[in-house]
Design a protein around this motif. Sequence first.
Motif, PDB file in Angstrom:
ATOM      1  N   LEU A   1       8.231  11.006  54.712  1.00  0.00           N
ATOM      2  CA  LEU A   1       6.951  12.190  54.168  1.00  0.00           C
ATOM      3  C   LEU A   1       7.679  13.398  53.695  1.00  0.00           C
ATOM      4  N   GLU A   2       8.952  13.840  54.186  1.00  0.00           N
ATOM      5  CA  GLU A   2       9.871  14.966  53.501  1.00  0.00           C
ATOM      6  C   GLU A   2       9.911  14.956  52.093  1.00  0.00           C
ATOM      7  N   ASP A   3      10.090  13.680  51.521  1.00  0.00           N
ATOM      8  CA  ASP A   3      10.420  13.458  50.303  1.00  0.00           C
ATOM      9  C   ASP A   3       8.899  13.697  49.591  1.00  0.00           C
ATOM     10  N   ILE A   4       8.152  13.196  49.879  1.00  0.00           N
ATOM     11  CA  ILE A   4       6.619  13.289  49.260  1.00  0.00           C
ATOM     12  C   ILE A   4       6.477  14.908  49.350  1.00  0.00           C
ATOM     13  N   LYS A   5       6.513  15.547  50.360  1.00  0.00           N
ATOM     14  CA  LYS A   5       6.436  17.095  50.548  1.00  0.00           C
ATOM     15  C   LYS A   5       7.138  17.817  49.354  1.00  0.00           C
TER      16      LYS A   5
ATOM     17  N   TYR B   1      -7.456   7.815  53.300  1.00  0.00           N
ATOM     18  CA  TYR B   1      -7.184   9.199  53.739  1.00  0.00           C
ATOM     19  C   TYR B   1      -6.330   9.264  55.090  1.00  0.00           C
ATOM     20  N   ARG B   2      -4.839   9.746  55.129  1.00  0.00           N
ATOM     21  CA  ARG B   2      -4.025   9.569  56.039  1.00  0.00           C
ATOM     22  C   ARG B   2      -3.972  10.825  56.654  1.00  0.00           C
ATOM     23  N   GLY B   3      -4.487  12.006  56.121  1.00  0.00           N
ATOM     24  CA  GLY B   3      -4.170  13.133  57.001  1.00  0.00           C
ATOM     25  C   GLY B   3      -4.041  14.233  56.069  1.00  0.00           C
ATOM     26  N   ASN B   4      -3.655  15.541  56.475  1.00  0.00           N
ATOM     27  CA  ASN B   4      -3.158  16.543  55.744  1.00  0.00           C
ATOM     28  C   ASN B   4      -1.583  16.798  56.041  1.00  0.00           C
ATOM     29  N   ILE B   5      -0.992  17.449  54.837  1.00  0.00           N
ATOM     30  CA  ILE B   5       0.331  17.631  54.883  1.00  0.00           C
ATOM     31  C   ILE B   5       0.622  19.102  54.796  1.00  0.00           C
ATOM     32  N   PHE B   6       1.616  19.876  55.444  1.00  0.00           N
ATOM     33  CA  PHE B   6       1.746  20.945  55.401  1.00  0.00           C
ATOM     34  C   PHE B   6       2.878  21.375  54.301  1.00  0.00           C
ATOM     35  N   ILE B   7       2.521  22.068  53.221  1.00  0.00           N
ATOM     36  CA  ILE B   7       3.505  22.291  52.316  1.00  0.00           C
ATOM     37  C   ILE B   7       3.991  23.713  52.539  1.00  0.00           C
ATOM     38  N   HIS B   8       5.300  23.924  53.061  1.00  0.00           N
ATOM     39  CA  HIS B   8       5.788  25.095  53.600  1.00  0.00           C
ATOM     40  C   HIS B   8       5.882  26.215  52.278  1.00  0.00           C
ATOM     41  N   GLU B   9       6.377  25.852  51.271  1.00  0.00           N
ATOM     42  CA  GLU B   9       6.549  26.684  50.437  1.00  0.00           C
ATOM     43  C   GLU B   9       5.511  27.244  49.758  1.00  0.00           C
ATOM     44  N   LYS B  10       4.585  26.737  49.982  1.00  0.00           N
ATOM     45  CA  LYS B  10       2.965  27.199  49.432  1.00  0.00           C
ATOM     46  C   LYS B  10       2.007  27.556  50.491  1.00  0.00           C
TER      47      LYS B  10
ATOM     48  N   TYR C   1       1.925   8.292  59.054  1.00  0.00           N
ATOM     49  CA  TYR C   1       1.131   8.066  60.461  1.00  0.00           C
ATOM     50  C   TYR C   1       1.280   9.356  61.069  1.00  0.00           C
ATOM     51  N   ASN C   2      -0.022   9.325  61.909  1.00  0.00           N
ATOM     52  CA  ASN C   2      -0.198  10.519  62.918  1.00  0.00           C
ATOM     53  C   ASN C   2      -0.255  11.883  61.961  1.00  0.00           C
TER      54      ASN C   2
END
Length: 371
Positions: free
Chosen positions: A88-92, A152-161, A136-137
């Motif tokens: 997931l961190e790679d995707i972010k 749709y898996r959920g929302n991810i938080f992009i810290h830089e933005k 997941y989760n």
Amino acid sequence: MKLFIVSRDSYLLPTLRKRRVDMPPYATLEIISKDAPRYEDTVFNFYFQCIVGDDRPLGKNELNALTIQKPIFRNLPVSSSSLGPVKLEDIKEIVACEMSNDLDGNYDDESKVEVWVLFDPSKEFGIKEDLISATYNLLQLPTHRTYPNSDYRGNIFIHEKSLCPPLYLYEELGLGKGVVVYVRGNHSAISVNIPEEMAPLLEWPENAFETIPKDMSAVEKVVMEQFRQKYLPRLSPLFLKHEPNGKTTFPDYIIDDYPAYFEITTFRDIFQDRKMDLDKGSHHLDKMNLTYGKSEAKRTLNKAVNTKAEMVQKVPKNHAYVLILVSEFYPLHSNYSIWKGLDLSPFTAVFIANRKIGSKDYEFEYERVSK
């Protein structure tokens, strides 16, 4: 022989047929109306290349080459995952990097930003379970949009933005890569423009072009007979004389006891240098990169008209000289700009025979260009 028709536009034609109703949300399809200023440009840019091969299964190298040539993802602002498990961190990191390089304000409207993780579900990549595990989760928000055939898996938080966009998984069979991460913003990644008259291609069976006669002599007979039915309905077909001076000689047709010569020509030659034979090796796929646009259409039209105009010297005095230009693959009309500057004075009349796109039979619609 099996004939494959491949679109130079953003999607392969069979894919367009399947997805006209539920195309992925990062792609749009627009039908350009005949009265739109950009219609002529759309006609010449919506071009088909021909791949000819027998009915044998394609080899792995050929399939890979076709996948590489499939232009759907060629110009997307995307990043591919490296080898190894997808995290997931790679995707972010990919998303943050892509959004930081935004030069045209594509991501200005945060409500439109979405993360699409496209993956090839083929067993050779075996990436699906990794992606499900990596996403997941995730935080589920009720504001997300729902799209056909997407997960749709959920929302991810992009810290830089300081942004929390939704993330979707989407299967793209034939992607040729394990994973492609695409960040959607204000604009669709892919826009497929189809001329109104060519829209029936979306409903055509894949073997529709097999009805086209390969022999030019057969084409001339069909075109002239339909021309007779439209413009000379009282004339018996028995009075039409095909190739009166022999095959491949001038003229193509005369009418008994009527002072008129007819010449029929097609635009097939523009496709010859783009036709490739799979049996000669997949390296011939580089021909699919050759473009075709308005300037080349104009050169082709000039060549066709000027070549036939030179034959006027063989037309007896007091005889009419009629030219019929046959367009089998795209609509050609007299109001197109490519006609400007053409000298049609050697002909008594010039007609366009446009194949009825969408018709199962080899039928034509005729339009008079000159006096």
